[in-house]
Design a protein around this motif. Structure first.
Motif, PDB file in Angstrom:
ATOM      1  N   UNK A 114      11.688  68.562  34.085  1.00 28.56           N
ATOM      2  CA  UNK A 114      10.118  68.140  34.064  1.00 28.56           C
ATOM      3  C   UNK A 114       9.616  67.355  34.611  1.00 28.56           C
ATOM      4  N   UNK A 115      10.229  66.195  33.823  1.00 25.82           N
ATOM      5  CA  UNK A 115       9.904  64.240  34.630  1.00 25.82           C
ATOM      6  C   UNK A 115      10.155  64.497  35.642  1.00 25.82           C
ATOM      7  N   UNK A 148      11.707  71.640  27.298  1.00 22.81           N
ATOM      8  CA  UNK A 148      11.448  70.903  25.696  1.00 22.81           C
ATOM      9  C   UNK A 148      10.585  71.679  24.737  1.00 22.81           C
ATOM     10  N   UNK A 149       9.856  72.511  25.651  1.00 24.48           N
ATOM     11  CA  UNK A 149       9.283  73.987  24.853  1.00 24.48           C
ATOM     12  C   UNK A 149      10.962  74.627  23.732  1.00 24.48           C
ATOM     13  N   UNK A 164       3.721  76.977  34.067  1.00 18.94           N
ATOM     14  CA  UNK A 164       2.244  76.307  34.468  1.00 18.94           C
ATOM     15  C   UNK A 164       2.257  74.876  35.264  1.00 18.94           C
ATOM     16  N   UNK A 165       3.331  74.370  34.051  1.00 18.71           N
ATOM     17  CA  UNK A 165       2.998  72.596  34.491  1.00 18.71           C
ATOM     18  C   UNK A 165       3.439  72.684  36.080  1.00 18.71           C
ATOM     19  N   UNK A 219       0.753  72.953  37.970  1.00 24.64           N
ATOM     20  CA  UNK A 219      -0.154  72.342  38.547  1.00 24.64           C
ATOM     21  C   UNK A 219       0.377  70.614  39.725  1.00 24.64           C
ATOM     22  N   UNK A 220       1.785  70.314  38.917  1.00 24.46           N
ATOM     23  CA  UNK A 220       2.252  69.496  39.282  1.00 24.46           C
ATOM     24  C   UNK A 220       2.675  69.759  40.848  1.00 24.46           C
ATOM     25  N   UNK A 280       3.578  69.153  24.716  1.00 21.62           N
ATOM     26  CA  UNK A 280       2.047  69.199  26.073  1.00 21.62           C
ATOM     27  C   UNK A 280       1.884  67.673  25.813  1.00 21.62           C
ATOM     28  N   UNK A 335       3.318  65.111  25.443  1.00 22.71           N
ATOM     29  CA  UNK A 335       4.538  63.758  25.493  1.00 22.71           C
ATOM     30  C   UNK A 335       4.608  64.216  27.437  1.00 22.71           C
ATOM     31  N   UNK A 336       4.464  65.449  28.225  1.00 18.15           N
ATOM     32  CA  UNK A 336       4.377  66.164  29.490  1.00 18.15           C
ATOM     33  C   UNK A 336       2.974  64.781  29.528  1.00 18.15           C
ATOM     34  N   UNK A 393       3.300  61.432  30.354  1.00 13.35           N
ATOM     35  CA  UNK A 393       4.110  61.227  31.309  1.00 13.35           C
ATOM     36  C   UNK A 393       3.518  61.651  32.382  1.00 13.35           C
ATOM     37  N   UNK A 394       3.263  63.156  32.583  1.00  9.87           N
ATOM     38  CA  UNK A 394       2.983  63.600  34.174  1.00  9.87           C
ATOM     39  C   UNK A 394       2.019  63.593  34.519  1.00  9.87           C
ATOM     40  N   UNK A 395       0.445  63.671  33.087  1.00 10.23           N
ATOM     41  CA  UNK A 395      -1.070  62.690  33.484  1.00 10.23           C
ATOM     42  C   UNK A 395      -1.317  64.495  34.014  1.00 10.23           C
ATOM     43  N   UNK A 396      -1.422  65.284  33.700  1.00 12.46           N
ATOM     44  CA  UNK A 396      -1.472  66.487  33.401  1.00 12.46           C
ATOM     45  C   UNK A 396      -2.973  67.059  33.578  1.00 12.46           C
ATOM     46  N   UNK A 397      -3.873  67.636  34.214  1.00 14.06           N
ATOM     47  CA  UNK A 397      -5.413  67.982  34.235  1.00 14.06           C
ATOM     48  C   UNK A 397      -5.805  68.400  33.007  1.00 14.06           C
ATOM     49  N   UNK A 407      -5.839  72.125  31.862  1.00 11.36           N
ATOM     50  CA  UNK A 407      -4.437  72.412  31.901  1.00 11.36           C
ATOM     51  C   UNK A 407      -3.322  72.195  29.969  1.00 11.36           C
TER      52      UNK A 407
END
Lengths: 213, 213
Positions: free
Chosen positions: A11-12, A40-41, A72-73, A76-77, B45, B47-48, B51-55, B58
């Motif tokens: 993920x990261x 992690x989910x 979905x993550x 986006x990324x 969510x 935490x992620x 780290x990843x700066x989601x919108x 999202x």
């Protein structure tokens, strides 16, 4: 069409791999489908299952839904469109060359697999691969491949599905399904995108190829 | 109809509360709708996102989907049917008297709320309450209510929505929505099911009532 399953353990670290795959797909006119792990989910599902002793069916269903969340993550990324049906994915992938699959709708509607923690997102990607009629699948994870023993063992360049002992990074059902579907798999460290590209190009690098008889 | 939002922080302790509410609903012929929080899934969510700066959009969407996951768990451990539309919930609740709402379909289809971490499952339950036209909502969580300061403060029996400072167990948007929807709320420790029943019965016990002007 190529399938790359990107484990939730990445993920990261998935962003460079997603970008590399997107560029590669466009430049080489190859279609790549990305299947996400539950990360992690799914670990939260495991933890709650352990404490509350959920039914196998519910744990299975929730873990599958976790794959959608990671998908979905990744969407986006990686700036890659996500689809929840193969109908839409197949219709659109020729434009974009790369797509992320959110698999819960397919996996729950077809109820295609056993409800057990022996079937994780690795095996679930083989079911999807079979639906897409592909014969090779790439499992990108956070280790370099399959070792003869772990920790401390030697990385294997090639292994027969019959020899996988369960002491590896793929789940118990994975080698059984590989044989059933007559597929070849590659286990590769997704933190090194070039290794994944080299598999797609048929070139040697650090990864493990799993073959069947 | 009564709404009890059971926070995800109660995941491991929700079973006695669910059983008590189910028995109470049947014995007293009252309809109870349970809205789940996102619990440890929503923490992943966060935490992620960190780290990843989601919108914001999202993060909001994923956190809402996490409420469904906890809702499915409450459904299984409480042996209470879950619904993902108010249409089906309202049609069926008169038979069962109690229902769990899986809110993602409603919340994503209506896109009814701001996309921000200031809107958590507390506020989202107020939106659902408003759709169901209820004027009271019970927030069951893992603390005894709202304190004048925390930690070390005094538990408040009653507080005006205008006085909530954000230093409490409910989110920032919650008091604003309470006023907008002209609702009363109760914050109560769900580890003590009798306290929740006493709210439903209008009896005093340990909890905080949040009133509007």
């Amino acid at each position: 069409m190529h399938i790359v399953k990107i484990g939730g353990s990445l993920t990261y670290d998935a962003k460079p791999l997603l970008k590399t795959l997107k560029d590669y797909a466009k430049e080489n006119n190859k279609n790549i489908v990305i299947i996400p792990g539950g990360g992690e989910f799914a670990n939260v599902v495991r933890k709650i299952d352990k404490f509350l002793n959920l039914s196998n069916s519910l744990s299975h269903k929730l873990a599958i839904k976790c794959m959608d969340l990671i998908g979905e993550i990744y969407s986006e990324i990686g700036n890659i469109k996500a689809y929840d049906t193969l109908f839409n994915l197949k219709r659109e992938i020729n434009k974009e060359k790369i797509a992320i699959l959110l698999p819960s709708k397919i996996l729950i509607s077809t109820d295609i697999s056993e409800h057990s923690w022996d079937v994780t997102s690795d095996s679930l990607s083989l079911y999807i691969g079979n639906l897409l009629d592909v014969k090779e699948i790439i499992i990108a994870t956070d280790v370099d491949g399959i070792y003869d023993k772990f920790p401390g063992g030697k990385l294997l360049n090639i292994i027969n599905a019959n020899e996988i002992q369960g002491l590896t990074s793929v789940d118990k059902t994975f080698p059984i399904l590989l044989k059933k579907f007559k597929m070849t798999a590659y286990v590769v460290n997704g933190k090194y995108p070039q290794r994944v590209i080299d598999i797609l190009e048929g070139k040697p690098n650090i990864y493990t190829k799993i073959v069947i008889d």
